[in-house]
Write an enzyme that holds these catalytic residues in place. Sequence first.
Site, PDB file in Angstrom:
ATOM      1  N   GLN A 154      -2.423 -21.257   4.203  1.00 35.96           N
ATOM      2  CA  GLN A 154      -3.629 -22.045   3.951  1.00 35.96           C
ATOM      3  C   GLN A 154      -3.498 -22.801   2.633  1.00 35.96           C
ATOM      4  OE1 GLN A 154      -6.178 -18.237   5.126  1.00 35.96           O
ATOM      5  NE2 GLN A 154      -7.532 -19.817   4.351  1.00 35.96           N
TER       6      GLN A 154
ATOM      7  N   PHE B 158      -8.228 -17.074   8.213  1.00 39.54           N
ATOM      8  CA  PHE B 158      -9.416 -16.301   7.821  1.00 39.54           C
ATOM      9  C   PHE B 158      -9.358 -15.830   6.374  1.00 39.54           C
ATOM     10  CE2 PHE B 158      -8.805 -15.639  12.446  1.00 39.54           C
ATOM     11  CZ  PHE B 158      -9.902 -16.356  12.897  1.00 39.54           C
TER      12      PHE B 158
ATOM     13  N   GLU C 127      -4.206 -17.285   2.335  1.00 45.18           N
ATOM     14  CA  GLU C 127      -4.507 -18.129   1.189  1.00 45.18           C
ATOM     15  C   GLU C 127      -3.509 -17.843   0.072  1.00 45.18           C
ATOM     16  OE1 GLU C 127      -8.817 -18.272   0.340  1.00 45.18           O
ATOM     17  OE2 GLU C 127      -8.167 -19.080  -1.589  1.00 45.18           O
TER      18      GLU C 127
ATOM     19  N   ARG D 251     -17.591 -14.328  -6.584  1.00 47.74           N
ATOM     20  CA  ARG D 251     -18.439 -14.766  -5.472  1.00 47.74           C
ATOM     21  C   ARG D 251     -19.390 -13.645  -5.035  1.00 47.74           C
ATOM     22  NH1 ARG D 251     -19.417 -18.957  -1.848  1.00 47.74           N
ATOM     23  NH2 ARG D 251     -17.949 -20.444  -2.705  1.00 47.74           N
TER      24      ARG D 251
ATOM     25  N   ARG E 234     -12.920 -14.457   5.022  1.00 45.10           N
ATOM     26  CA  ARG E 234     -14.163 -15.169   5.379  1.00 45.10           C
ATOM     27  C   ARG E 234     -15.405 -14.587   4.676  1.00 45.10           C
ATOM     28  NH1 ARG E 234     -14.715 -16.770  11.713  1.00 45.10           N
ATOM     29  NH2 ARG E 234     -15.759 -18.759  11.443  1.00 45.10           N
TER      30      ARG E 234
ATOM     31  N   PHE F 219     -15.508 -14.227   1.348  1.00 48.35           N
ATOM     32  CA  PHE F 219     -14.912 -14.180   0.011  1.00 48.35           C
ATOM     33  C   PHE F 219     -15.745 -13.353  -0.974  1.00 48.35           C
ATOM     34  CE2 PHE F 219     -12.884 -16.367  -3.704  1.00 48.35           C
ATOM     35  CZ  PHE F 219     -11.567 -16.347  -3.274  1.00 48.35           C
TER      36      PHE F 219
ATOM     37  N   THR G  89     -16.072 -21.820  -6.613  1.00 42.04           N
ATOM     38  CA  THR G  89     -16.768 -21.526  -7.866  1.00 42.04           C
ATOM     39  C   THR G  89     -15.846 -21.731  -9.064  1.00 42.04           C
ATOM     40  OG1 THR G  89     -16.297 -19.218  -7.407  1.00 42.04           O
ATOM     41  CG2 THR G  89     -18.477 -20.031  -6.842  1.00 42.04           C
TER      42      THR G  89
ATOM     43  N   ALA H  40     -12.982 -21.578   1.220  1.00 41.75           N
ATOM     44  CA  ALA H  40     -14.346 -21.746   0.718  1.00 41.75           C
ATOM     45  C   ALA H  40     -15.194 -22.635   1.636  1.00 41.75           C
ATOM     46  CB  ALA H  40     -14.329 -22.295  -0.718  1.00 41.75           C
TER      47      ALA H  40
ATOM     48  N   GLU I  81     -17.636 -20.225   6.834  1.00 35.16           N
ATOM     49  CA  GLU I  81     -17.881 -18.836   6.471  1.00 35.16           C
ATOM     50  C   GLU I  81     -19.307 -18.321   6.705  1.00 35.16           C
ATOM     51  OE1 GLU I  81     -16.078 -19.901   2.646  1.00 35.16           O
ATOM     52  OE2 GLU I  81     -15.240 -17.886   2.634  1.00 35.16           O
TER      53      GLU I  81
HETATM   54  N1  MTE Z   1     -11.910 -20.437  12.222  1.00 33.99           N
HETATM   55  C1  MTE Z   1     -10.765 -20.207  12.882  1.00 33.99           C
HETATM   56  N2  MTE Z   1     -10.718 -20.457  14.195  1.00 33.99           N
HETATM   57  N3  MTE Z   1      -9.660 -19.709  12.256  1.00 33.99           N
HETATM   58  C2  MTE Z   1      -9.674 -19.413  10.918  1.00 33.99           C
HETATM   59  O1  MTE Z   1      -8.678 -18.957  10.359  1.00 33.99           O
HETATM   60  N4  MTE Z   1     -11.015 -19.369   8.834  1.00 33.99           N
HETATM   61  C3  MTE Z   1     -12.360 -19.296   8.262  1.00 33.99           C
HETATM   62  C4  MTE Z   1     -13.234 -20.421   8.812  1.00 33.99           C
HETATM   63  N5  MTE Z   1     -13.144 -20.468  10.249  1.00 33.99           N
HETATM   64  C5  MTE Z   1     -10.886 -19.640  10.182  1.00 33.99           C
HETATM   65  C6  MTE Z   1     -11.986 -20.192  10.895  1.00 33.99           C
HETATM   66  C7  MTE Z   1     -12.372 -19.360   6.809  1.00 33.99           C
HETATM   67  S1  MTE Z   1     -12.086 -17.960   5.945  1.00 33.99           S
HETATM   68  C8  MTE Z   1     -12.653 -20.534   6.147  1.00 33.99           C
HETATM   69  S2  MTE Z   1     -12.731 -20.574   4.446  1.00 33.99           S
HETATM   70  C9  MTE Z   1     -12.905 -21.786   6.858  1.00 33.99           C
HETATM   71  O2  MTE Z   1     -12.753 -21.642   8.270  1.00 33.99           O
HETATM   72  C10 MTE Z   1     -11.943 -22.852   6.331  1.00 33.99           C
HETATM   73  O3  MTE Z   1     -12.013 -24.043   7.010  1.00 33.99           O
HETATM   74  P1  MTE Z   1     -13.073 -25.205   6.668  1.00 33.99           P
HETATM   75  O4  MTE Z   1     -13.100 -25.332   5.189  1.00 33.99           O
HETATM   76  O5  MTE Z   1     -12.491 -26.362   7.348  1.00 33.99           O
HETATM   77  O6  MTE Z   1     -14.368 -24.751   7.222  1.00 33.99           O
HETATM   78  C1  QUE Z   2     -14.341 -19.521  -3.090  1.00 27.05           C
HETATM   79  C2  QUE Z   2     -13.040 -19.509  -2.716  1.00 27.05           C
HETATM   80  C3  QUE Z   2     -12.015 -19.509  -3.684  1.00 27.05           C
HETATM   81  C4  QUE Z   2     -12.361 -19.503  -5.037  1.00 27.05           C
HETATM   82  C5  QUE Z   2     -13.683 -19.508  -5.397  1.00 27.05           C
HETATM   83  C6  QUE Z   2     -14.666 -19.518  -4.421  1.00 27.05           C
HETATM   84  C7  QUE Z   2     -10.643 -19.510  -3.339  1.00 27.05           C
HETATM   85  C8  QUE Z   2      -9.690 -19.517  -4.388  1.00 27.05           C
HETATM   86  C9  QUE Z   2     -10.103 -19.515  -5.732  1.00 27.05           C
HETATM   87  C10 QUE Z   2      -9.208 -19.547  -6.855  1.00 27.05           C
HETATM   88  C11 QUE Z   2      -7.831 -19.722  -6.747  1.00 27.05           C
HETATM   89  C12 QUE Z   2      -7.003 -19.786  -7.845  1.00 27.05           C
HETATM   90  C13 QUE Z   2      -7.526 -19.682  -9.104  1.00 27.05           C
HETATM   91  C14 QUE Z   2      -8.912 -19.491  -9.240  1.00 27.05           C
HETATM   92  C15 QUE Z   2      -9.722 -19.431  -8.129  1.00 27.05           C
HETATM   93  O1  QUE Z   2     -11.422 -19.497  -5.992  1.00 27.05           O
HETATM   94  O2  QUE Z   2     -10.309 -19.502  -2.149  1.00 27.05           O
HETATM   95  O3  QUE Z   2      -9.430 -19.381 -10.474  1.00 27.05           O
HETATM   96  O4  QUE Z   2      -6.754 -19.752 -10.223  1.00 27.05           O
HETATM   97  O5  QUE Z   2      -8.396 -19.533  -4.043  1.00 27.05           O
HETATM   98  O6  QUE Z   2     -15.960 -19.536  -4.759  1.00 27.05           O
HETATM   99  O7  QUE Z   2     -12.722 -19.497  -1.415  1.00 27.05           O
HETATM  100 MO1  MOS Z   3     -11.692 -18.594   3.543  1.00 33.87          MO
HETATM  101  S1  MOS Z   3     -11.884 -16.619   2.970  1.00 33.87           S
HETATM  102  O1  MOS Z   3     -12.244 -19.133   1.970  1.00 33.87           O
HETATM  103  O2  MOS Z   3     -10.016 -18.737   3.540  1.00 33.87           O
END
Ligand code: MTE
Ligand code: QUE
Ligand code: MOS
Length: 760
Positions: free
Chosen positions: A191, A222, A226, A304, A336, A338, A434, A503, A706
């Site tokens: 991701q 999901f 990441e 978060r 998902r 977070f 954030t 996010a 999410e």
């Molecule tokens: N939906 C599917 N089908 N597969 C995935 O891996 N990941 C989820 C959500 N929906 C996911 C999913 C998560 S954790 C996030 S952060 C968002 O998709 C990311 O995609 P978006 O920013 O395009 O919504």
């Molecule tokens: C939501 C997220 C992320 C986040 C903050 C959110 C995320 C993420 C980071 C992140 C990554 C690297 C860094 C850092 C933050 O923050 O996915 O400070 O150095 O990777 O609210 O989903």
């Molecule tokens: Mo989604 S947990 O921010 O990849």
Amino acid sequence: MINFDSIKHVRGESQFVDDYIPYEKILYGYVFYSPIAHGLIKKLDYSEALQIPGVKYVFTYKDIPGENQVGGIIQDEELFAEHKVEFVGHPIALVVAEDFLTAKKAAKKIKVEFEELEPVFDPRVAYEKGSLIMPPRVFSLGDVNEAWSKCDYIIEGRVDSGAQEHLYLETQGSIAYPIENDSIKIYSSTQNPTHTQRIAARVLGLPMNKIEVDVLRLGGGFGGKEDQATHWAVMAALAAKKLKTAVKIILPRQEDMRLTGKRHPYSSDFKIGLDKNGKILAYEVTFYQNAGASADLSPAILERTLFHTTNTYYIPNVKATAISCKTNLLSNTAFRGFGGPQAMFVIESALFKASKVTGIDYHELQKINLLKEGDEFPYGQRAKNCRAQICYNTLEKIYNLPEVKKQINQYNQTSRFFKKAYSIMPICFGISFTSTFLNQASALVHVYTDGSVGISTAAVEMGQGVNQKLIEIASKVLSISKSRIKIETTNTTRVANTSPTAASKAADLNGFAVMEACEIIMGRLKKFAAQLLNVKEDNVQLIDESVYVNNQKTELRWNELIQKAYLSRISLSAQAHHATPDVYFDREKSKGEPFAYHVYGTALIEVTVDCLRGTYKIDSVKVVHDLGESLHEIIDLGQIEGGIVQGIGWMTMEEILFNEKGKLITDALSTYKVPDIFFAPEKIEVHFLENAPNPFGPFKSKAVGEPPFMYGIGAYFAILKAMLEFNPNMELNFKAPMTNERVLMSLYSKIREKVHQTIN
Ligand code: MTE
Ligand code: QUE
Ligand code: MOS
């Protein structure tokens, strides 16, 4: 309105990392990992492994030309353990052989001698021992200490939530191979292509421009890909560089489950104070996050959690403390929500317990305290375009709550062992990273001379349909058919310095970037068409692939216009960068406006519990959800349905267990149960909140990925309510997942005690 990928998926034509054959000779890697949770490596002997025919090399930390360091936010994670292992599954070596089975067989021949150290698994114990990832964080609003004296009720309790396996269909994997100029090309199921690029460069001791990362699509992420897709990509790159050929690492399912982190389990203590009318006056909470052996994304996830301390309620006095505890377990990671779901489960538990003490209905308490326009969150931001109340009220109305209650009461009066209940789960989820710096993305758009379009962005397609949304946006801005538009792979040489697809922000950030790049091209085309037709630029429009002048359709079509623009040496490519305006967060003060906006919604969950067997059925989930103006209703519906089922799984049946030595025992689908089509709610109804444009999203849309996950929390309380129908004297403790075993043990705990007394 179909998602263009779905046809390829169904026909098995979509490609994933394991399908790539980009090189003549491919070697296969197998990760050798620690069998113990905590210890010093005294001796490592892989000579026997090297003797096995077909084995090419065994890599350890000694083979790393750069730094043996893969940590992101905190640099506390070695790629290969040097002297110390900190969890069962800690990588120690990589065996590379001509085929996978040989590599695996050879790994079994590796001998390690350890000096075992005392492991810690419980976050509270880790805290007592001072084993922390970083110093505790505190968010506060008002003054809780002053507020307690004004409360008519003060209720305390403890809440525990469990880990969760991501269970993406495509397991972790990567293939890397050497290219010209000492460079490495990596295909990875990640991701976070830029993170993979950065860490590979660090470990290999190369500048980032010598690492190219390419991502076609993921079979799900999901959050699990990441930060934790990086290790396998970097190992493959390391081996490819040394062995001068392609190296592939694909984790088999069991290894994937054993080697990768999960959703963080949390253990939390709360204290909540209310006045006699049910208004919450104060809330104090301490979150113990089980981070596992290294930081990974834990600090951002912890933050978060703090942001979502009060879910969708207004509480004037709040003190929330969050502690990231270092334990000898897998390093837990993004999943998902977070860290948000963990916080929201605690506040709902607090309200539920408060309802038992005050005698005010749980859902009444929710309504009394629901967030209103202008209310302040504990981090200083105020609710703007607040839709908490409208979602809740609309839900009660359109799904006829009084009738639902009546039916359930009637059923329960006549049914002795089967009990029904409903629960309502309102949500509020902040949209933006954030960590403010991550709220940026860019797009590169090319129009080719035949009028077709190729788009590259930072977004990674992982099933959430982001590519389809980007096509919708580009086709709207360029006013051309969707069939002309192709989304290219996510590649670090085309779009650099990308934030992770995470996010829920990918469609927002990359959508805006695509919009802006397309607008640049449209500007040039309009200007050119005006010259061509000898009219004023302001009078020219491009609609449905035709040029209009003064709202009159001309003979000039998209194809011809593009051809002519090319011959006149007009650039048909554009790059645009988008950064979310006005968001910021001051970590010193723990105050700011971190979110561009919030997503609201409310779910009504109905369940039936078999109180003899402890089993249950989710009868229905009915939702009112705020999507702004949906970019793509079918995709958004799919995201909501998927999120709900995944959330219910976390709260009910998905249980991660380790043995007393820290070894994962739920490491296969025979022991780790997830919702299947039979368990999924019989009925999921989703009502998109009407007249709810979002000024901060592309085409007034809202992020969707999410937030729906958290509706699943309602299933826990619906089951709990049904259990209380059967046994009102049952002891209340808030421990998720609410497995069938836990239902049974809780319903009959008094009987169990009696049996124990009799035996003793
Ligand atoms: N939906 C599917 N089908 N597969 C995935 O891996 N990941 C989820 C959500 N929906 C996911 C999913 C998560 S954790 C996030 S952060 C968002 O998709 C990311 O995609 P978006 O920013 O395009 O919504
Ligand atoms: C939501 C997220 C992320 C986040 C903050 C959110 C995320 C993420 C980071 C992140 C990554 C690297 C860094 C850092 C933050 O923050 O996915 O400070 O150095 O990777 O609210 O989903
Ligand atoms: Mo989604 S947990 O921010 O990849």
